[in-house]
Design an enzyme around this catalytic site. Structure first.
Site, PDB file in Angstrom:
ATOM      1  N   HIS A  86      -0.092 -35.737  -1.340  1.00 51.80           N
ATOM      2  CA  HIS A  86      -0.799 -35.941  -2.688  1.00 51.80           C
ATOM      3  C   HIS A  86      -1.032 -37.339  -3.075  1.00 51.80           C
ATOM      4  CE1 HIS A  86       3.391 -37.390  -3.339  1.00 51.80           C
ATOM      5  NE2 HIS A  86       3.138 -37.854  -4.556  1.00 51.80           N
ATOM      6  N   HIS A  92       2.018 -40.979   3.525  1.00 56.72           N
ATOM      7  CA  HIS A  92       1.492 -41.467   2.559  1.00 56.72           C
ATOM      8  C   HIS A  92       0.944 -42.969   2.579  1.00 56.72           C
ATOM      9  CE1 HIS A  92       3.079 -38.098   0.300  1.00 56.72           C
ATOM     10  NE2 HIS A  92       4.257 -38.413  -0.121  1.00 56.72           N
ATOM     11  N   LYS A 115      -4.284 -39.069  -5.718  1.00 58.47           N
ATOM     12  CA  LYS A 115      -4.076 -40.070  -6.922  1.00 58.47           C
ATOM     13  C   LYS A 115      -5.536 -40.990  -7.045  1.00 58.47           C
ATOM     14  CE  LYS A 115       0.715 -41.236  -5.877  1.00 58.47           C
ATOM     15  NZ  LYS A 115       1.443 -40.811  -6.994  1.00 58.47           N
ATOM     16  N   GLU A 167      10.305 -47.361  -4.964  1.00 56.53           N
ATOM     17  CA  GLU A 167      10.801 -46.230  -6.090  1.00 56.53           C
ATOM     18  C   GLU A 167      12.088 -46.743  -6.409  1.00 56.53           C
ATOM     19  OE1 GLU A 167       9.790 -41.914  -4.896  1.00 56.53           O
ATOM     20  OE2 GLU A 167      10.256 -42.765  -2.951  1.00 56.53           O
ATOM     21  N   LYS A 223       3.378 -31.427   2.691  1.00 51.19           N
ATOM     22  CA  LYS A 223       4.087 -32.078   3.721  1.00 51.19           C
ATOM     23  C   LYS A 223       5.660 -31.643   3.806  1.00 51.19           C
ATOM     24  CE  LYS A 223       5.811 -36.183   2.826  1.00 51.19           C
ATOM     25  NZ  LYS A 223       6.826 -36.168   1.662  1.00 51.19           N
ATOM     26  N   ARG A 245      11.315 -15.044  -3.974  1.00 51.12           N
ATOM     27  CA  ARG A 245      12.065 -14.186  -3.651  1.00 51.12           C
ATOM     28  C   ARG A 245      12.846 -13.546  -4.791  1.00 51.12           C
ATOM     29  NH1 ARG A 245      15.657 -17.367   0.620  1.00 51.12           N
ATOM     30  NH2 ARG A 245      15.253 -18.898  -1.179  1.00 51.12           N
ATOM     31  N   ASP A 278       9.208 -39.515   5.797  1.00 56.25           N
ATOM     32  CA  ASP A 278       9.139 -38.940   4.478  1.00 56.25           C
ATOM     33  C   ASP A 278       7.752 -39.735   3.878  1.00 56.25           C
ATOM     34  OD1 ASP A 278       9.763 -37.342   2.067  1.00 56.25           O
ATOM     35  OD2 ASP A 278      10.451 -39.357   1.109  1.00 56.25           O
TER      36      ASP A 278
END
Ligand code: BG6
Length: 482
Positions: free
Chosen positions: A178, A240, A182, A216, A148, A51, A235
């Site tokens: 993703h 995943h 990996k 994480e 996603k 945009r 999430d």
């Protein structure tokens, strides 16, 4: 060892949302590395659309900065960056209106592959697909790439699949997870199906249980608004961790192609038992000294969204009945560490002195950091003094074996974008797979929502809530230190 690259066919790639965070951190740096590696043809072009009012020069400065920051390769040099920038252009585009679509149509070359990467929120997927069709920008050989989250429950995923199906065939829709890009995840398939050693043991007769961890150390940081509506279940688990689980548990596909691999993954999801409430732990990190709580970071002081999940999943099929899979993921944990650990059963009988318990071997596929494969073995301690046993790792860290330059071990997105151009969907999620995964997690989320269940608090920098330890202890097992 230098990575071998097979160049892909010439293409025009349109990144819609081309000034966003994903484009800046992953997509554009990834394409740059593929150009340097000789895989992206020099004639290929990248058209970024968004945009913002950017001149071509302003846009190129933006990309130049992104490459400086996010490409670490020692081989990067200014000349290469300028060469890459010559392949780029910018178009101002209105995803919901008509501005920009005619110029975009004119920019695309005839006779090359056209791919459209929707690097935008899911609410724009269907409008974008419709506009591509309305402006006659696509043909049967065009591809779209969607990020996603693909829906937020079964009903919305079904609706999204139906909307996209109005404009595109399934073999044109590339749903990215993703984690499938990996290197180590693909190595899991090589390990299982390119070696004869493990597959005969890959079942409940020999495997006690499997632990899949994606930990994480960072919190939700600037993504609070999105994350608070998702939580760890939507999430991370639904996509995943579910993908890692499917690749670990699936039957050997007859061939390594999109249909066979995805058929086998789907069978795994369909064989999952409904999950019991006692087999799932939710957590949310609390404030700790200077470190803010989840509620502070997400900007929602009453949030009951989980930033941590641990659960036990059981499969009802011949291969796995009786072997549980434990999955856990969370933010603000002690380390950033992801792995799949396959814990074999203890040897059935010890011929050595009574005091020496024999432990089952553990095969660990480490996704990050230090990607590699490790097998714990029991050996005799060196030296005289009888038969003392000790455990040692048989360790293969990929960076040591394959070299650690970025061009040798490509980032997940690089691999996946090249697969889009090749038209290979093996490492992408099929519509029915995504729906089946939602079908499994939906009742769990619904139950929490109905009960307004509160997640258990846990300390930042720790291992998650204490209840997650109990999840293992009650089965006589323990989480591995990661
Ligand atoms: C994303 C999630 O899909 O994956 C993030 O939305 C998460 O919340 C990220 O941090 C983890 O990816 P990686 O590759 O850093 O393990």
């Amino acid at each position: 060892m230098a990575a071998q690259t097979i160049p892909v066919d010439d293409f025009d790639l349109v990144i819609i949302g081309g000034t966003g965070d994903l484009a800046k951190r992953k997509i554009l740096p990834g394409l740059f590395r593929r150009l340097c590696a000789g895989q992206m043809p020099e004639t290929a072009r990248i058209i970024c659309a968004a945009r913002s009012d950017f001149t071509q020069d302003e846009f190129k400065s933006f990309v130049r900065e992104a490459l400086e920051k996010f490409v670490k390769s020692k081989k990067k040099n200014k000349k290469q960056i300028e060469f890459f920038l010559e392949r780029l252009s910018y178009i101002k585009l209105d995803a919901l209106g008509d501005e920009g679509w005619e110029p975009l149509a004119k920019t695309l070359r005839k006779g090359v592959i056209h791919a459209f990467y929707f690097s935008v929120g899911p609410s724009l997927f269907a409008p974008l697909a419709e506009r591509l069709l309305k402006h006659k920008i696509t043909n049967d050989n065009s591809r779209i790439v969607v990020e996603k989250p693909f829906g937020r429950d079964l009903a919305s995923a079904q609706a999204l699949n139906a909307e996209l199906a109005r404009s595109f065939n399934e073999d044109q829709i590339f749903r990215i997870d993703h984690y499938l890009g990996k290197e180590t995840v693909q190595n899991l398939m090589a390990l299982r199906f390119a070696n004869a050693l493990f597959e005969p043991l890959w079942n409940s007769q020999h495997i006690d249980h499997v632990q899949i961890t994606v930990a994480e150390s960072i919190g939700v940081e600037g993504r609070g608004a999105y994350y608070d509506k998702s939580g760890a279940m939507r999430d991370m688990i639904q996509n995943h961790l579910m993908q890692l689980f499917c690749l670990t548990a699936m039957e050997p596909p007859a061939t390594f192609d999109a249909t066979s691999v995805r058929d086998e993954k789907l069978k795994v999801i369909k064989a999952l038992d409904p999950i019991l409430e006692v087999d799932i732990v939710r957590g949310q990190y609390r404030a700790d000294g200077d470190s803010p709580s989840y509620q502070d970071e997400s900007g929602n002081p009453d949030s009951t969204t989980e930033s941590y999940i641990a659960l036990k999943a059981n499969l009802s099929n011949w291969r796995w009945v009786g072997t549980p899979f434990y999955l856990r993921t969370g933010k603000k944990l002690r380390n950033r560490a992801s792995e799949i650990a396959v814990v074999f059963k203890d040897p059935p009988h010890s011929i050595f002195a009574d005091s020496q318990d024999l432990k089952g071997n553990v095969l660990t596929i480490r996704l990050q950091p230090d990607e590699g494969i490790n097998l714990s073995m029991t050996i005799k301690e060196p030296g005289p003094g009888g038969m003392r046993l000790t455990e040692v790792p048989l360790d293969m860290t990929f960076a040591e074996v394959l070299g650690d330059d970025e061009l040798s071990i490509p980032d997940a997105y690089e691999r996946l974008i090249m697969d889009v151009i090749r038209g290979d969907q093996t490492l992408f999620m099929r519509g029915d797979e995504v729906e089946a995964a939602w079908g499994w997690v939906d009742p769990i989320i619904k139950n929490w929502e109905e009960k307004q269940a509160k997640p258990a608090p846990y300390d930042a920098g720790g291992n998650g809530p204490d209840d997650s330890l109990m999840l293992m202890h009650k089965d006589g097992r323990r989480w591995r230190e990661v």
